[in-house]
Write an enzyme that holds these catalytic residues in place. Sequence first.
Site, PDB file in Angstrom:
ATOM      1  N   PRO A 230      31.143  -9.453  -6.483  1.00 14.90           N
ATOM      2  CA  PRO A 230      31.960  -8.481  -7.228  1.00 14.90           C
ATOM      3  C   PRO A 230      33.265  -8.226  -6.478  1.00 14.90           C
ATOM      4  O   PRO A 230      33.326  -7.409  -5.565  1.00 14.90           O
ATOM      5  CB  PRO A 230      31.071  -7.232  -7.261  1.00 14.90           C
ATOM      6  CG  PRO A 230      30.204  -7.350  -6.036  1.00 14.90           C
ATOM      7  CD  PRO A 230      29.996  -8.821  -5.808  1.00 14.90           C
ATOM      8  N   ASP A 404      35.199  -8.236  -1.270  1.00 16.70           N
ATOM      9  CA  ASP A 404      33.838  -8.182  -1.797  1.00 16.70           C
ATOM     10  C   ASP A 404      33.441  -6.713  -1.829  1.00 16.70           C
ATOM     11  O   ASP A 404      33.244  -6.101  -0.778  1.00 16.70           O
ATOM     12  CB  ASP A 404      32.903  -8.990  -0.895  1.00 16.70           C
ATOM     13  CG  ASP A 404      31.445  -8.971  -1.358  1.00 16.70           C
ATOM     14  OD1 ASP A 404      31.108  -8.162  -2.244  1.00 16.70           O
ATOM     15  OD2 ASP A 404      30.642  -9.757  -0.821  1.00 16.70           O
ATOM     16  N   HIS A 405      33.314  -6.139  -3.037  1.00 16.91           N
ATOM     17  CA  HIS A 405      33.103  -4.697  -3.151  1.00 16.91           C
ATOM     18  C   HIS A 405      31.770  -4.251  -2.557  1.00 16.91           C
ATOM     19  O   HIS A 405      31.574  -3.069  -2.271  1.00 16.91           O
ATOM     20  CB  HIS A 405      33.190  -4.265  -4.620  1.00 16.91           C
ATOM     21  CG  HIS A 405      33.601  -2.840  -4.801  1.00 16.91           C
ATOM     22  ND1 HIS A 405      32.876  -1.779  -4.310  1.00 16.91           N
ATOM     23  CD2 HIS A 405      34.689  -2.299  -5.405  1.00 16.91           C
ATOM     24  CE1 HIS A 405      33.479  -0.644  -4.617  1.00 16.91           C
ATOM     25  NE2 HIS A 405      34.590  -0.936  -5.274  1.00 16.91           N
ATOM     26  N   ARG A 406      30.828  -5.187  -2.372  1.00 13.02           N
ATOM     27  CA  ARG A 406      29.566  -4.823  -1.735  1.00 13.02           C
ATOM     28  C   ARG A 406      29.757  -4.479  -0.265  1.00 13.02           C
ATOM     29  O   ARG A 406      28.919  -3.797   0.340  1.00 13.02           O
ATOM     30  CB  ARG A 406      28.567  -5.984  -1.857  1.00 13.02           C
ATOM     31  CG  ARG A 406      28.205  -6.379  -3.282  1.00 13.02           C
ATOM     32  CD  ARG A 406      27.402  -7.661  -3.309  1.00 13.02           C
ATOM     33  NE  ARG A 406      28.146  -8.774  -2.712  1.00 13.02           N
ATOM     34  CZ  ARG A 406      27.653 -10.010  -2.581  1.00 13.02           C
ATOM     35  NH1 ARG A 406      26.423 -10.283  -3.000  1.00 13.02           N
ATOM     36  NH2 ARG A 406      28.388 -10.958  -2.045  1.00 13.02           N
TER      37      ARG A 406
END
Length: 432
Positions: A230, A404-406
């Site tokens: 994401p 990477d939004h994680r």
Amino acid sequence: MTDILMPALSPTMEEGVLAKWHVKVGDMVSAGDVIAEIETDKATMEVEAVDEGEVTDILVAEGTEGVKVNTPIARLKDEGGAAAPKPADEPADKAEESPKPQAAPAAAVEAPKAAAPAPAAPKSDNGERIFASPLARRIAAQNGVDLKSIKGTGPHGRIVKRDVEAAGKGAARPASTPPATAEASAAAEPRKALSLAQMGIPDGSYDLIPLDGMKKAVARRMVDSVQNVPHFPLFIDVEIDQLMAVRAKVNKMLEPQGIKVSVNDFVIKAAALALKAVPEANASYTPEGIAMHHNADISMAVAIDGGLITPIIRKAETKGLAQIATESKDLAKRARERKLKPEEFQGGTFSVSNLGMFGIKQFTSIINEPQGCIMSVGAGEQRAVVKDGQVVPATVMTVTLTCDHRVVDGATGARFLQAFKPLIEDPVAMLA
């Protein structure tokens, strides 16, 4: 008899070219002997024998392309002529296993002539020899891992690289993990691209260039990254007039040494220092948790014939601009010659991709998994900016950070860019 299998030399490798044999039928080989050269999607590597014995068969000829990982390429007769038993739990078709660099059951890989010799084969408490590949022994010695405590998952119970790495992390890992169900395996299959005929483009209206290993690997990794990560971009403009002036002075001083510092070298150094200032951006997502990296190992994207590779400036935060410039020039040269060792392009923590030299103003890169960020650098160009209420010219460069939004959320990415911008706009701080 013992089969020597086509090894997986990189995480992206599914097949390779058996470029050259260093042995012939009838030769006796010992563990650690170089027996062949394999061309992967990234480089040409030497393959060492793990087992001892006589070469009885060469199953794949020199120059053969498209040799699948774990395909038998040669056969050894064990010393004494005894047939080596096949482990009962060994998969019937190893070619179906997911190729990973650790899973080279009958061959261990090391960089050509650059690695230190493997320690002598250890023995158990009762005096019996512990069978381990030269690479596994070397890694164990470097990391203080006791081979007597490890159960091997290689051929005939031999300890291989993956076993030592798993032991170092405190957990054993099986040689392969098949999908739980056929349905789950099918669900994981990516959608196949339509053929040109399916899209109504007639045969004979185009020339078809076959995909080589690198093209296939890049395509697969990019699709996986876009589908699984994401990601989101952050954009920032930086003024580089002072950087260009400082660069000119630095290059004049370094001219007698034959060193020339590029704008990209400044970017790598600034990114490394910004990662140390905002360590949350120097991280990777894993199923077990967020890996916070101790050093800024900067991968730099290098275009080579047939694809892209990302050699790494290790511990860039500790290196001066002259050293970074020297290393980056050497890595890029050897990357184009496909002479990099795996450790020189695997394992970076952050990537930099620069298309400014092509006049590209702004672009967004695809994340290089498992890294948490990649920085895209555009061209510096004269733009009108407002300073103290006056419109004045300045050389401006647009930088895009894909996250990477994680791992890296918007606030963390913004703090990284806040740390990066002043280093580029006032680069004297990087010379200290």
